[in-house]
Design a protein around this motif. Structure first.
Motif, PDB file in Angstrom:
ATOM      1  N   ALA A 136       0.850  -1.193   0.000  1.00  0.00           N
ATOM      2  CA  ALA A 136       0.000   0.000   0.000  1.00  0.00           C
ATOM      3  C   ALA A 136       0.886   1.244   0.000  1.00  0.00           C
ATOM      4  N   TYR A 137       0.339   2.356  -0.478  1.00  0.00           N
ATOM      5  CA  TYR A 137       1.066   3.622  -0.411  1.00  0.00           C
ATOM      6  C   TYR A 137       0.109   4.767  -0.697  1.00  0.00           C
ATOM      7  N   THR A 138       0.538   5.958  -0.318  1.00  0.00           N
ATOM      8  CA  THR A 138      -0.107   7.190  -0.752  1.00  0.00           C
ATOM      9  C   THR A 138       0.979   8.080  -1.349  1.00  0.00           C
ATOM     10  N   THR A 139       0.598   8.945  -2.260  1.00  0.00           N
ATOM     11  CA  THR A 139       1.565   9.843  -2.873  1.00  0.00           C
ATOM     12  C   THR A 139       0.846  11.056  -3.446  1.00  0.00           C
ATOM     13  N   ASN A 140       1.579  12.159  -3.529  1.00  0.00           N
ATOM     14  CA  ASN A 140       1.067  13.331  -4.231  1.00  0.00           C
ATOM     15  C   ASN A 140       1.384  13.180  -5.717  1.00  0.00           C
ATOM     16  N   ILE A 183      -4.076  13.668  -4.499  1.00  0.00           N
ATOM     17  CA  ILE A 183      -3.520  12.706  -3.550  1.00  0.00           C
ATOM     18  C   ILE A 183      -4.033  11.333  -3.955  1.00  0.00           C
ATOM     19  N   PHE A 184      -3.106  10.436  -4.245  1.00  0.00           N
ATOM     20  CA  PHE A 184      -3.453   9.122  -4.775  1.00  0.00           C
ATOM     21  C   PHE A 184      -3.114   8.053  -3.745  1.00  0.00           C
ATOM     22  N   SER A 185      -4.061   7.142  -3.517  1.00  0.00           N
ATOM     23  CA  SER A 185      -3.879   6.067  -2.547  1.00  0.00           C
ATOM     24  C   SER A 185      -4.076   4.722  -3.232  1.00  0.00           C
ATOM     25  N   PHE A 186      -3.267   3.746  -2.815  1.00  0.00           N
ATOM     26  CA  PHE A 186      -3.307   2.415  -3.428  1.00  0.00           C
ATOM     27  C   PHE A 186      -3.159   1.350  -2.356  1.00  0.00           C
ATOM     28  N   PRO A 355       0.910   3.553   4.952  1.00  0.00           N
ATOM     29  CA  PRO A 355      -0.295   4.310   5.325  1.00  0.00           C
ATOM     30  C   PRO A 355      -1.242   3.452   6.164  1.00  0.00           C
ATOM     31  N   GLU A 356      -2.030   4.092   6.979  1.00  0.00           N
ATOM     32  CA  GLU A 356      -3.071   3.425   7.744  1.00  0.00           C
ATOM     33  C   GLU A 356      -4.418   3.963   7.263  1.00  0.00           C
ATOM     34  N   PHE A 357      -5.075   3.165   6.429  1.00  0.00           N
ATOM     35  CA  PHE A 357      -6.346   3.593   5.864  1.00  0.00           C
ATOM     36  C   PHE A 357      -7.486   3.260   6.832  1.00  0.00           C
ATOM     37  N   PHE A 361     -12.345   3.067   3.658  1.00  0.00           N
ATOM     38  CA  PHE A 361     -11.695   4.110   2.853  1.00  0.00           C
ATOM     39  C   PHE A 361     -11.826   3.800   1.365  1.00  0.00           C
ATOM     40  N   PHE A 362     -11.592   2.546   0.998  1.00  0.00           N
ATOM     41  CA  PHE A 362     -11.744   2.140  -0.406  1.00  0.00           C
ATOM     42  C   PHE A 362     -13.173   1.633  -0.592  1.00  0.00           C
ATOM     43  N   ASN A 363     -14.048   2.530  -0.988  1.00  0.00           N
ATOM     44  CA  ASN A 363     -15.478   2.233  -1.062  1.00  0.00           C
ATOM     45  C   ASN A 363     -16.005   2.188  -2.489  1.00  0.00           C
ATOM     46  N   GLY A 364     -15.110   2.091  -3.463  1.00  0.00           N
ATOM     47  CA  GLY A 364     -15.536   2.082  -4.867  1.00  0.00           C
ATOM     48  C   GLY A 364     -15.318   3.406  -5.564  1.00  0.00           C
ATOM     49  N   GLU A 365     -15.181   4.477  -4.808  1.00  0.00           N
ATOM     50  CA  GLU A 365     -14.920   5.789  -5.411  1.00  0.00           C
ATOM     51  C   GLU A 365     -13.440   5.862  -5.790  1.00  0.00           C
ATOM     52  N   ILE A 366     -13.153   5.911  -7.079  1.00  0.00           N
ATOM     53  CA  ILE A 366     -11.758   5.944  -7.516  1.00  0.00           C
ATOM     54  C   ILE A 366     -11.251   7.369  -7.713  1.00  0.00           C
ATOM     55  N   LEU A 367     -12.156   8.315  -7.863  1.00  0.00           N
ATOM     56  CA  LEU A 367     -11.748   9.712  -8.012  1.00  0.00           C
ATOM     57  C   LEU A 367     -12.831  10.619  -7.460  1.00  0.00           C
ATOM     58  N   ASN A 368     -12.417  11.555  -6.609  1.00  0.00           N
ATOM     59  CA  ASN A 368     -13.331  12.548  -6.078  1.00  0.00           C
ATOM     60  C   ASN A 368     -12.853  13.931  -6.515  1.00  0.00           C
TER      61      ASN A 368
END
Length: 816
Positions: A136-140, A183-186, A355-357, A361-368
């Protein structure tokens, strides 16, 4: 005491101000000959903070005061490290020397294997491990997209291309320029979530960028890449499990980078037209990580629309793994004389690999995309744009934004509205006409005339015309009202109805609809032929496929998303239904051996009533659930994205007896499971539909209330996976139980790509089968095969009742 307190307050303020203050580090990155190095990477050592140079080699980014080791890198060049003390804005120009890759003294005979092969085997062994290295990761992410026209014809359909596309005198210019930060999370294996922070598009001050970080995700540790993006079947990674079947390799040399050997390996497709990359990859010794790529796809590989696509990746070492610092897609092509090129570049920074999600957090929304992302001012972009604009890009922003500002003035908008509202007979006849009232936020849409005149044997020549009124409200809500009238000149019957829709929550896809009136309808509620197509068949070929009935009706219904992917709907319908008969046998040419059939499909030679006049009160409830539904949330609504999982449809239709003198009495339950574009890798993709249903009660089911199927008896028809190729439109509807299934596979050019000359057509091979079983049509099966290209397809098929062949022939289809 007071003096000490003030001193401490002063020092705290100074320290806080100094820490918050940022300065600009900028400069030009060039090679030894003084030529700019496009998209070179700049980052602070031992961090993931950095940027990329622009296409002219200029870089600039904000940095806090302090002492830093700044690393400058580019594919094919030696990295250079500079110690910099930042106390103000700093200009640091850099010249990078070409990386020298040396070959060890190895004698390779004609039968000997290039050393690159053993390196690649080691990489392939570690492929899956490296693929799963980052859980997992987050990044700008900063994304910039530029699309340019570099050549075009002077005129198209009599229109001056230069004026229409706003180009220079050489018919060149930027068509699309957009930037975004997010901000992208995976989270493995495929969970993603992105929140857009800012968005800017040249000349569209109120628009949202189409940039999406997930669109630029490409991981060469995957076996197949870019499926459903540039090709239906994707492309083989040069380090995939079966890469040795598709690639040859050549070791170009090795170098030492921070004490570690890095191999430079050329990858070469074994066959010219294979779905494979060519170019160079860089491999780290011992750990066998991919540390840089510079790969190409050409039109020989089957990419759609483009001539060439270059994918360049640069990586940063973080802990024991490597993460992308930037990814650059550069492309060019030529479509109908329009020559274009451009690039999309993504710069990644500030990685968090642990990251600690929160739960959900991952609810199907890929872009807001929040409301204010396109409201950032020029100062924001000056301070937060990691890749500086080129002179051409700055000029494009200034010119188009100035024009856009002018186009928002009342005077300009009023003039455009008057011009667009001016009625043109040709426009009304072909495309319809729209009358806008911008100030009142309403519009009227008039149907095109060519679809309003038709012919059938029940009504004779007839007209049907409607106007749609739409009123916009706050928060992207709106309602629409559509009156429609229809008149048959042979049966002298006038019908009219009105439909109203209120879309009260775009994010929840919520709607209320009401309709009432009278109309002429197809006996098969799925439809048989379009009015124009049936008119052509009737007038020219003396074949009247379409069978009709009349009903007076009132309907009210609502639909709303209950939870992500689950849409619920309920409708209540009341109608009085009338049997109709043919009233004319007019045709342009009387064909020998051909005659019109009656309006009763079961007695084609004589007019007999198919059903008596009856009343029907029905209730329809349905649930539609898409497993793993993904979506994009924007201020103007919720937009579903294709799912990798099946869709489940459950419905219940109740014919209510006696209430409001209703004559029907039945209960139908139906279940359908479907999925499209199931990937088979290089073998293409499959789609399927399986449906079953049963009338739990069928005491009173008149023909229009039966369960119908999508038949086909015509040579040309729109494509539909649920449509049979040879089944009669009307004869096999049922009031009992049924099972139907449809399966289709598209090989995406797997075979035609191997045939010289034919491969240039980029044809896709398709095979399919359909099945139906119900009490009067058991074990009906169809098989077909054919070719398709874009929106056109041709197939040849066979139909069987059990083991008996009952039909065969060619079918053509057009459309999506």
């Amino acid at each position: 005491m007071k003096r000490t307190f003030l001193t401490l307050l002063f020092l705290t303020t100074v320290v806080t101000f100094s820490f918050a203050q940022q300065f600009k580090l900028s400069g030009n990155i060039k090679d030894a000959a003084g030529q700019p190095i496009s998209f070179a990477s700049v980052h602070i050592k031992n961090t993931t903070t950095g940027t990329s140079a622009n296409i002219d080699g200029f870089y600039s980014f904000s940095i806090h005061p302090g002492k830093y080791s700044v690393v400058y890198k580019a594919v094919g060049y030696k990295a250079k490290e500079k110690e910099l003390l930042i106390t103000g804005d700093v200009v640091q120009n850099i010249n990078l020397d070409p990386e020298v890759y040396t070959l060890q003294e190895v004698t390779i005979t004609n039968n000997a294997e290039d050393p690159a092969y053993e390196i690649i085997r080691q990489v392939i062994k570690k492929r899956e491990e490296h693929l799963k290295e980052l859980d997992a990761y987050t990044t700008n992410v900063y994304i910039k997209g530029v699309q340019k026209l570099v050549g075009a014809p002077k005129k198209v359909f009599g229109k001056d291309v230069q004026k229409v596309l706003d180009l220079d005198t050489n018919r060149k210019g930027i068509l699309y320029l957009s930037e975004s930060t997010s901000i992208f999370s995976f989270q493995r294996p495929d969970k993603i979530h992105e929140v857009m922070i800012s968005s800017k598009t040249a000349g569209q001050n109120n628009a949202f960028s189409f940039n999406k970080a997930s669109d630029l995700m490409i991981n060469f540790y995957e076996n197949i890449l870019l499926e459903d993006k540039l090709s239906a079947r994707g492309f083989v990674s040069p380090i995939s499990d079966n890469a040795l079947f598709y690639y040859r390799y050549k070791l170009l040399g090795e170098t030492i980078d921070n004490g570690t050997t890095v191999y430079k390996i050329q990858v070469i497709p074994r066959r010219k037209h294979d779905p494979a990359f060519e170019g160079v990859i860089y491999i780290k010794d011992k750990t066998w990580h991919l540390v840089n790529t510079d790969l190409y796809l050409t039109k020989n590989t089957g990419i759609n629309l483009l001539d060439t696509l270059n994918i360049a990746q640069q990586f940063l070492k973080t802990g024991d793994t490597y993460v992308p610092s930037n990814i650059n897609f550069r492309f060019n092509g030529n479509v109908l004389g329009f020559k274009f090129d451009g690039y999309y570049i993504a710069v990644y920074s500030n990685y968090n690999l642990r990251p600690e999600f929160p739960k959900g957090f991952f609810n199907g929304e890929i872009l807001n995309i929040p409301k204010a992302v396109n409201k950032k001012d020029s100062l924001f972009w000056l301070n937060n744009r990691p890749i500086p604009l080129t002179h051409e890009e700055r000029k494009d922003y200034l010119r188009k934004d100035s024009i856009a500002a002018l186009k928002t003035t009342k005077r300009y908008l009023d003039s455009v509205e008057r011009a667009n509202n001016k009625l043109s007979f040709i426009k009304l006849a072909v495309t319809g006409h729209t009358i806008n009232n911008r100030f009142a936020q309403k519009r009227y849409r008039l149907d095109p005339l060519y679809r309003s005149v038709f012919y059938n044997t029940v009504e004779g020549f007839a007209i049907k015309y409607g106007v749609t009124y739409t009123k916009k409200l706050e928060d992207n809500r709106y309602y629409s009202v559509r009156p429609e009238a229809r008149y048959g000149f042979s049966n002298k019957t006038f019908t009219g109805n009105i439909t109203a829709n209120y879309h009260y929550n775009p994010v929840k896809r919520a709607n209320i609809s009401i309709s009432a009136g009278s109309g002429i309808f197809d006996l098969n509620n799925f439809g048989t032929q379009r009015l124009l197509g049936n008119a052509v068949n009737s007038l020219l070929f003396e074949t009247n496929f379409l069978k009709l009935y009349k009903k007076n009706f009132a309907n009210i219904g609502t639909t709303r998303e209950v939870m992500n992917g689950l849409q619920a709907a309920i409708d209540v319908n009341y109608s009085r239904n009338f049997n109709l008969v043919n009233t004319t046998d007019f045709k342009i040419k009387d064909l020998k051996g051909e005659t019109f059939s009656s309006n009763n499909p079961f007695t084609p030679d004589i007019e007999t009533p198919l059903f008596p006049t009856y009343n029907a009160l029905t209730l329809v409830a349905s649930l539609n659930y898409t497993i793993g539904q993904r979506y994009i949330t924007r201020p103007d609504g919720k937009f579903y994205q294709p799912s990798k999982y099946p869709v489940i449809d459950l419905s219940y239709r109740k014919g209510i007896n006696k209430i409001l003198s209703s004559d029907v009495d039945y209960d139908l339950v139906a279940l359908e499971l479907s999925q499209t574009r199931i990937s088979s890798g290089l073998w293409g993709y499959s789609s399927f539909v399986v449906g079953t249903g049963k009338f739990l009660n069928n005491k009173k089911v008149f023909y229009p209330e039966a369960r119908h199927f999508r038949g086909n008896k015509s040579l040309i028809a729109p494509p539909n996976l649920r449509k049979f190729q040879f089944l009669d439109f009307y004869l096999f509807s049922t009031d009992r139980q049924y099972l139907e299934a449809h399966l289709e596979h598209n090989f995406s050019g797997l075979f035609s790509n191997k045939i010289p000359l034919i491969r240039k057509l980029k044809l896709e091979e398709i095979i399919g089968a359909s099945y139906l079983s119900q009490p009067i049509k058991r074990n009906y099966t169809e098989f077909y095969f054919g070719l398709q290209r874009l929106i056109f397809r041709a197939t040849y098929g066979f139909a069987y009742d059990g083991n008996k062949r009952v039909a065969h022939g060619v079918r053509f289809a057009y459309g999506f």
